[in-house]
Design a protein around this motif. Structure first.
Motif, short mmCIF file in Angstrom:
data_model
loop_
_atom_site.label_atom_id
_atom_site.label_comp_id
_atom_site.label_asym_id
_atom_site.label_seq_id
_atom_site.Cartn_x
_atom_site.Cartn_y
_atom_site.Cartn_z
N LEU A 1 2.74 8.17 -17.24
CA LEU A 1 1.80 7.57 -16.39
C LEU A 1 1.46 7.55 -15.11
CD1 LEU A 1 -0.11 5.18 -16.58
CD2 LEU A 1 1.66 3.53 -16.14
N THR A 2 2.98 7.65 -14.31
CA THR A 2 2.49 7.92 -12.94
C THR A 2 2.07 9.51 -12.58
OG1 THR A 2 5.05 8.50 -12.76
CG2 THR A 2 4.11 6.23 -12.21
N ILE B 1 -9.29 9.96 -11.66
CA ILE B 1 -9.48 8.46 -11.53
C ILE B 1 -8.27 7.82 -10.69
CG2 ILE B 1 -9.86 6.44 -13.07
CD1 ILE B 1 -11.28 8.28 -15.03
N GLY B 2 -7.19 8.55 -10.80
CA GLY B 2 -5.88 8.37 -10.35
C GLY B 2 -5.98 7.45 -8.70
N PRO B 3 -6.48 8.21 -8.05
CA PRO B 3 -6.61 7.71 -6.54
C PRO B 3 -7.41 6.41 -6.50
CG PRO B 3 -6.80 10.22 -6.54
CD PRO B 3 -6.96 9.62 -7.97
N ILE B 4 -8.61 6.55 -7.26
CA ILE B 4 -9.55 5.39 -7.31
C ILE B 4 -8.77 4.12 -7.80
CG2 ILE B 4 -11.65 4.35 -8.28
CD1 ILE B 4 -12.71 7.10 -8.37
N ALA C 1 0.65 -1.20 -0.07
CA ALA C 1 -0.12 -0.11 0.06
C ALA C 1 0.92 1.10 -0.02
CB ALA C 1 -1.04 0.02 1.15
N VAL C 2 1.78 1.29 0.90
CA VAL C 2 2.88 2.29 0.82
C VAL C 2 3.55 2.71 -0.36
CG1 VAL C 2 4.83 3.38 1.97
CG2 VAL C 2 3.14 2.27 3.34
N ILE C 3 4.35 1.60 -0.90
CA ILE C 3 4.67 1.57 -2.15
C ILE C 3 3.81 2.10 -3.33
CG2 ILE C 3 5.87 0.41 -4.19
CD1 ILE C 3 7.11 -1.56 -1.92
N ILE C 4 2.64 1.52 -3.52
CA ILE C 4 1.70 1.77 -4.68
C ILE C 4 1.16 3.35 -4.34
CG2 ILE C 4 -0.66 1.35 -5.64
CD1 ILE C 4 0.07 -1.41 -5.28
N ALA C 5 0.88 3.69 -3.33
CA ALA C 5 0.23 5.03 -3.05
C ALA C 5 1.30 6.17 -3.19
CB ALA C 5 -0.32 5.31 -1.58
N GLY C 6 2.77 5.72 -3.13
CA GLY C 6 3.76 6.58 -3.30
C GLY C 6 4.38 6.59 -4.70
N VAL C 7 3.98 5.76 -5.55
CA VAL C 7 4.70 5.86 -6.71
C VAL C 7 4.42 7.26 -7.64
CG1 VAL C 7 4.32 4.92 -9.07
CG2 VAL C 7 4.66 3.22 -7.09
N PRO C 8 3.18 7.72 -7.38
CA PRO C 8 3.31 8.86 -8.39
C PRO C 8 4.11 10.21 -7.94
CG PRO C 8 1.05 7.96 -7.80
CD PRO C 8 2.05 7.02 -7.06
N TYR C 9 4.40 10.08 -6.47
CA TYR C 9 5.23 11.10 -5.99
C TYR C 9 6.57 10.73 -5.92
CZ TYR C 9 0.60 11.86 -4.46
OH TYR C 9 -0.85 12.25 -4.65
N PHE D 1 -6.34 2.76 -5.35
CA PHE D 1 -6.92 2.26 -4.22
C PHE D 1 -7.40 0.86 -4.64
CE2 PHE D 1 -10.80 1.31 -1.84
CZ PHE D 1 -10.25 1.15 -0.60
N THR D 2 -7.95 0.56 -6.21
CA THR D 2 -8.45 -0.54 -6.47
C THR D 2 -7.30 -1.68 -6.50
OG1 THR D 2 -10.12 0.49 -7.86
CG2 THR D 2 -9.47 -1.77 -8.43
N ILE D 3 -6.27 -1.00 -7.10
CA ILE D 3 -5.00 -1.94 -7.27
C ILE D 3 -4.46 -2.53 -5.87
CG2 ILE D 3 -2.61 -1.93 -7.81
CD1 ILE D 3 -2.97 -0.06 -9.86
N ILE D 4 -4.46 -1.66 -4.70
CA ILE D 4 -4.17 -2.21 -3.46
C ILE D 4 -4.99 -3.07 -2.98
CG2 ILE D 4 -3.94 -1.20 -0.82
CD1 ILE D 4 -2.98 1.44 -2.21
#
Length: 251
Positions: free
Chosen positions: A53-54, A62-65, A37-45, A68-71
């Motif tokens: 893409l990121t 739609i990005g956060p959704i 969750a930390v890695i995926i949520a932090g990827v765009p930043y 969140f779906t991937i997590i």
């Protein structure tokens, strides 16, 4: 005759106390889920500014959704391995008197696909249900609070109905469909037993989550640790014992 929920709780606690290693699947599952969750949520930043893409995920609505779906999906995949591993460890602890890590690996590998499919079926039922409740709430002009409350009650109700399904899959080595049929049939015949045990476990989880949670700074982390080390393994032990009791596997 099915044991009283209080008796099952004592048996579950005793099983956990004699086999503390039952906590391992939950520790590993929690650690992996949080890390992902930390890695995926932090990827765009953390990504390079030129990475389209990121950066798009970071700024698009739609990005956060999507993240969140991937997590959630990855969390389900992780749970589909470690949950049957834990149930298998409890089964062997009851059958042999002790369990070990090889049991977790064996049952996790053997039942990964059936439990994963069960989780997706559960999601396929609950998500449209929540969406339907949302549509009704809009038509009736209900408040957001009322919608969230009704949705939460619906999801909890589905969780109770499906409570015995993963135990049917693992303990009796059923495939997904056979496990669903068996778990739902057993629930239908033992609604009160299932509900009372669920209520007790929820109450224990609420108390053990709230008390450490009020400690400044470390409260949330401590609540997570208590859940992984104490509440979740005892809960799985109790549900396993209830299932084996209902199906006479303890006789």
């Amino acid at each position: 005759m099915v044991e009283e929920p209080g008796t099952i709780l004592v048996q579950g606690f005793d099983t956990w106390k004699r086999n503390i290693n039952i906590t391992l699947p939950f520790i590993l599952s929690s650690a992996l889920t949080i890390a992902i969750a930390v890695i995926i949520a932090g990827v765009p930043y953390w990504s390079h500014p030129g990475d389209g893409l990121t950066q798009g995920l970071a700024h698009h609505k739609i990005g956060p959704i999507a993240l969140f779906t991937i997590i959630i999906v990855l969390g389900l995949i992780i749970n589909a391995y470690f949950l049957p591993g834990a149930i298998g460890m409890v089964k062997e602890a009851i059958r042999r008197g002790s369990t070990n890590i090889s049991d977790m690996l064996k049952y996790g590998k053997r039942n990964f696909i059936p439990v994963l499919f069960m989780e997706f079926i559960f999601a396929a039922i609950t998500i449209p249900g929540v969406a339907l409740i949302g549509g009704i709430a809009m038509l009736l002009k209900l408040s957001a609070t009322a919608y969230l409350l009704v949705s939460m009650l619906y999801v909890l109700a589905m969780g109770i109905i499906f409570a015995l399904v993963p135990y049917a899959i693992v303990i009796d080595d059923y495939d997904t469909i056979s496990g669903l049929k068996s778990g739902l049939k057993l629930f239908s015949g033992h609604k009160l037993d299932v509900f009372l045990l669920w209520l007790i476990i929820i109450a224990i989880g609420a108390v053990t989550g709230f008390v450490p949670g009020i400690i400044p700074r470390v409260g949330p982390l401590l609540s997570l640790v208590v859940s992984a080390v104490l509440v979740q393994p005892i809960a799985v032990a109790c549900w396993s014992i209830l299932y084996m009791n209902i199906t006479h596997r303890l006789l």
